[in-house]
Design a protein around this motif. Structure first.
Motif, PDB file in Angstrom:
ATOM      1  N   VAL A  19       0.970  -1.100   0.067  1.00  0.00           N
ATOM      2  CA  VAL A  19      -0.017  -0.059   0.023  1.00  0.00           C
ATOM      3  C   VAL A  19       0.787   1.065   0.000  1.00  0.00           C
ATOM      4  N   LEU A  20       0.442   2.177  -0.766  1.00  0.00           N
ATOM      5  CA  LEU A  20       1.311   3.371  -0.919  1.00  0.00           C
ATOM      6  C   LEU A  20       0.358   4.408  -0.186  1.00  0.00           C
ATOM      7  N   ILE A  21       1.158   5.398   0.553  1.00  0.00           N
ATOM      8  CA  ILE A  21       0.285   6.578   1.120  1.00  0.00           C
ATOM      9  C   ILE A  21       0.941   7.711   1.212  1.00  0.00           C
ATOM     10  N   SER A  22       0.220   8.712   1.528  1.00  0.00           N
ATOM     11  CA  SER A  22       1.043  10.169   1.769  1.00  0.00           C
ATOM     12  C   SER A  22       0.536  10.887   3.214  1.00  0.00           C
ATOM     13  N   LYS A  53       6.522  10.596   9.031  1.00  0.00           N
ATOM     14  CA  LYS A  53       5.567  11.077  10.143  1.00  0.00           C
ATOM     15  C   LYS A  53       4.365  11.454   9.953  1.00  0.00           C
ATOM     16  N   VAL A  54       3.698  10.512   9.027  1.00  0.00           N
ATOM     17  CA  VAL A  54       2.311  10.707   8.950  1.00  0.00           C
ATOM     18  C   VAL A  54       1.717   9.512   9.767  1.00  0.00           C
ATOM     19  N   ARG A  55       0.276   9.825  10.014  1.00  0.00           N
ATOM     20  CA  ARG A  55      -0.636   8.833  10.596  1.00  0.00           C
ATOM     21  C   ARG A  55      -0.547   7.567   9.907  1.00  0.00           C
ATOM     22  N   GLY A  56      -0.487   7.492   8.725  1.00  0.00           N
ATOM     23  CA  GLY A  56      -0.700   6.092   8.160  1.00  0.00           C
ATOM     24  C   GLY A  56       0.567   5.115   8.521  1.00  0.00           C
ATOM     25  N   LEU A  57       1.416   5.607   8.703  1.00  0.00           N
ATOM     26  CA  LEU A  57       2.636   4.968   9.004  1.00  0.00           C
ATOM     27  C   LEU A  57       2.651   4.601  10.391  1.00  0.00           C
ATOM     28  N   GLU A  58       2.045   5.236  11.320  1.00  0.00           N
ATOM     29  CA  GLU A  58       1.793   4.871  12.656  1.00  0.00           C
ATOM     30  C   GLU A  58       0.675   3.782  12.699  1.00  0.00           C
ATOM     31  N   ARG A  59      -0.397   3.591  11.737  1.00  0.00           N
ATOM     32  CA  ARG A  59      -1.348   2.773  11.584  1.00  0.00           C
ATOM     33  C   ARG A  59      -0.727   1.459  11.476  1.00  0.00           C
ATOM     34  N   ALA A  60       0.218   1.417  10.228  1.00  0.00           N
ATOM     35  CA  ALA A  60       0.960   0.204   9.779  1.00  0.00           C
ATOM     36  C   ALA A  60       1.639  -0.268  10.778  1.00  0.00           C
ATOM     37  N   ARG A  61       2.710   0.626  11.492  1.00  0.00           N
ATOM     38  CA  ARG A  61       3.537  -0.285  12.584  1.00  0.00           C
ATOM     39  C   ARG A  61       2.808  -0.738  13.738  1.00  0.00           C
ATOM     40  N   ALA A  62       1.602  -0.075  13.886  1.00  0.00           N
ATOM     41  CA  ALA A  62       0.622  -0.604  15.105  1.00  0.00           C
ATOM     42  C   ALA A  62       0.170  -1.987  14.585  1.00  0.00           C
ATOM     43  N   CYS A  67       7.270  -1.053   7.190  1.00  0.00           N
ATOM     44  CA  CYS A  67       7.056   0.376   6.632  1.00  0.00           C
ATOM     45  C   CYS A  67       8.454   0.932   6.033  1.00  0.00           C
ATOM     46  N   ALA A  68       8.271   1.809   5.010  1.00  0.00           N
ATOM     47  CA  ALA A  68       9.295   2.144   4.416  1.00  0.00           C
ATOM     48  C   ALA A  68       8.983   3.772   3.839  1.00  0.00           C
ATOM     49  N   VAL A  69       9.800   4.732   4.098  1.00  0.00           N
ATOM     50  CA  VAL A  69       9.676   6.172   3.637  1.00  0.00           C
ATOM     51  C   VAL A  69      10.521   6.420   2.469  1.00  0.00           C
ATOM     52  N   LEU A  70      10.007   6.986   1.163  1.00  0.00           N
ATOM     53  CA  LEU A  70      10.882   7.342   0.069  1.00  0.00           C
ATOM     54  C   LEU A  70      10.504   8.638  -0.145  1.00  0.00           C
ATOM     55  N   ASN A  71      11.356   9.669   0.260  1.00  0.00           N
ATOM     56  CA  ASN A  71      11.038  11.023   0.228  1.00  0.00           C
ATOM     57  C   ASN A  71      11.278  11.604  -1.322  1.00  0.00           C
ATOM     58  N   HIS A  72      10.203  11.892  -1.993  1.00  0.00           N
ATOM     59  CA  HIS A  72      10.462  12.318  -3.354  1.00  0.00           C
ATOM     60  C   HIS A  72      11.219  13.634  -3.697  1.00  0.00           C
ATOM     61  N   ARG A  73      11.321  14.332  -2.347  1.00  0.00           N
ATOM     62  CA  ARG A  73      12.297  15.527  -2.430  1.00  0.00           C
ATOM     63  C   ARG A  73      13.891  15.214  -2.560  1.00  0.00           C
ATOM     64  N   GLU A  74      14.027  14.005  -2.381  1.00  0.00           N
ATOM     65  CA  GLU A  74      15.434  13.648  -2.566  1.00  0.00           C
ATOM     66  C   GLU A  74      15.859  13.096  -3.875  1.00  0.00           C
ATOM     67  N   PHE A  75      15.039  13.051  -4.760  1.00  0.00           N
ATOM     68  CA  PHE A  75      15.396  12.722  -6.149  1.00  0.00           C
ATOM     69  C   PHE A  75      15.299  13.900  -7.174  1.00  0.00           C
TER      70      PHE A  75
END
Length: 237
Positions: A19-22, A53-62, A67-75
């Motif tokens: 699942v991909l979230i923002s 640091k979005v709530r969706g990641l907290e839901r997944a970890r719970a 979980c993985a974060v891939l920041n588009h600003r780093e590309f």
């Protein structure tokens, strides 16, 4: 009783899903809960966000989901980000990729890579109001009904073949927030339903790019009206 008559049905292997979230991940939570209740034959193997640091990641970890974060600003550009995103998704070997509030326009190459196994939900009755600010646009146009659409993703923004919609009446006094809240409640019903169809082998995108459910062509999306869906769960923002 012979061995054949006493044999138990073979267990269904859960389909691996990424699942991909923002953001808040309320549709993700609907999938998590559907999986936990045994209603969805899936295994949520990873949640990927382009924002930390979005709530969706907290839901997944719970829920114990990777979980993985891939920041588009780093590309440097969209192509580079999507190439890295594809490698990350493929590392989990999913059979289905679900966009659940993923606020990035995907490149054609990425969409083609997951053709027929990439789903999205959009907060309007497509083809009306693709893109952003759908609730405000529906209200400004004086619509009497609004809703949400689950569709296969194609290279056309919010233009892939629609599968299932939920219709919500526009009430007197509605503003964008009240309308969005009621639409979101229906999203939590129709998205798990479509995922269930796909994971159980009932739903597919055929070789002509058309939707088939139980091998029957869907010339137009199925539709669920709000009163029929009133018992759905609510996942707050």
């Amino acid at each position: 009783m012979d061995a054949a008559s006493s044999a138990q049905p073979a267990p269904v292997t859960p389909m691996p899903v990424v699942v991909l979230i923002s953001g808040s991940g309320s549709n993700l939570q609907a999938l998590i809960d559907g999986q936990a209740r045994g209603e969805l034959p899936i295994r949520l193997c990873a949640v990927i966000s382009n924002r930390a640091k979005v709530r969706g990641l907290e839901r997944a970890r719970a829920a114990g989901i990777s979980c993985a974060v891939l920041n588009h600003r780093e590309f440097p550009d969209r192509d580079a980000f999507d190439q890295a995103l594809q490698r990350l998704i493929d590392s989990f070997a999913p059979q289905l990729v679900v966009l659940a509030g993923f606020m990035r326009i995907l490149t054609p190459a990425l969409v083609r890579h997951y053709q027929g196994r990439l789903l999205n939900i959009h907060p309007s009755l497509l083809p009306k109001y693709p893109g952003l600010h759908t609730h405000e646009r529906a209200l400004a146009a004086g619509e009497t009904e609004h809703g949400a659409t689950v569709h296969f993703v194609t290279e056309e923004l919010d233009g892939g073949p629609a599968i299932l919609q939920a219709r919500v009446p526009v009430l007197t006094g509605d503003d964008a927030e009240t309308l969005a809240t009621r639409v979101l409640r229906q999203e939590h019903i129709i998205y798990p339903q479509v995922v269930q169809w796909f994971a159980s082998g009932r739903l597919r995108l055929d070789e002509h790019g058309q939707v088939r459910l139980d091998d029957q062509l869907l010339p137009e999306p199925l539709c669920l009206d709000e009163p029929a869906a009133a018992s759905g769960s609510d996942y707050p923002l």
